[in-house]
Design a protein around this motif. Structure first.
Motif, short mmCIF file in Angstrom:
data_model
loop_
_atom_site.label_atom_id
_atom_site.label_comp_id
_atom_site.label_asym_id
_atom_site.label_seq_id
_atom_site.Cartn_x
_atom_site.Cartn_y
_atom_site.Cartn_z
N LEU A 183 -6.83 -0.25 -1.03
CA LEU A 183 -6.86 1.20 -1.27
C LEU A 183 -5.83 1.92 -0.41
O LEU A 183 -5.11 2.79 -0.89
CB LEU A 183 -8.26 1.77 -1.04
N ILE A 184 -5.73 1.55 0.85
CA ILE A 184 -4.74 2.17 1.74
C ILE A 184 -3.33 1.95 1.18
O ILE A 184 -2.51 2.87 1.13
CB ILE A 184 -4.86 1.62 3.18
N ASP A 185 -3.06 0.73 0.74
CA ASP A 185 -1.75 0.42 0.17
C ASP A 185 -1.48 1.25 -1.08
O ASP A 185 -0.37 1.76 -1.27
CB ASP A 185 -1.66 -1.07 -0.13
N GLU A 186 -2.47 1.39 -1.92
CA GLU A 186 -2.34 2.18 -3.15
C GLU A 186 -2.06 3.65 -2.82
O GLU A 186 -1.22 4.29 -3.45
CB GLU A 186 -3.60 2.05 -4.00
N ILE A 187 -2.75 4.18 -1.83
CA ILE A 187 -2.55 5.57 -1.42
C ILE A 187 -1.12 5.76 -0.92
O ILE A 187 -0.42 6.69 -1.32
CB ILE A 187 -3.58 5.97 -0.34
#
Length: 157
Positions: A146-150
């Protein structure tokens, strides 16, 4: 501490602030992961996604005004467009519905964020009754995804 601009007063200021909030929350989430504070990291990653979702919703405000007609009364007798209230608050109960308006890719990431939100409150559950993640390691990988996607989406804004 500066107050978050409201979309009914300054829609572009609101968007800029939500983008900054998403960056800040994602950074904190990453630090929490490094420290092993996974449930806190899940909460921060969720907040980062929610902030980014708010920023993205600004771009479809016209569509939201049509889909969600009506007004919302706030404390202090202020009355705003219901769509603007949705953009400002992004209630958890509306997140998936709103994300569908932004496309299936946004909806899939929102599903991940909501799963992490459950994990934040319930922790890992080997029977997956209270949490969608059987182990903390599985949750950790999903937090990092999720952090990477954000971060990937923030680079495109």
């Amino acid at each position: 501490m500066q107050e978050l601009p409201k979309p009914w007063f300054d829609i572009e200021g609101y968007k800029r602030t939500r983008i900054k909030e998403a960056e800040f929350e994602a950074n904190i989430a990453e630090e929490f992961v490094k420290e092993g504070l996974l449930r806190n990291a899940a909460g921060k990653a969720f907040q980062a996604w929610k902030a980014l979702l708010g920023a993205m919703l600004v771009d479809i405000r016209g569509e939201l005004l049509k889909k969600y007609p009506g007004k919302k009364k706030l404390r202090g007798r202020k009355i705003v467009e219901f769509a603007d209230w949705l953009i400002a608050i992004i209630p958890t109960s509306y997140m998936e519905e709103l994300s569908l308006l932004l496309g299936k890719d946004v909806n899939l990431v929102t599903k991940l964020a909501l799963a992490l939100h459950e994990y934040q409150y319930n922790g890992a559950d080997k029977d997956t009754i209270l949490s969608p993640f059987r182990t903390d390691d599985i949750a950790k990988e999903n937090i990092l995804i999720l952090i990477d996607e954000i971060r990937s989406r923030l680079k495109k804004i």
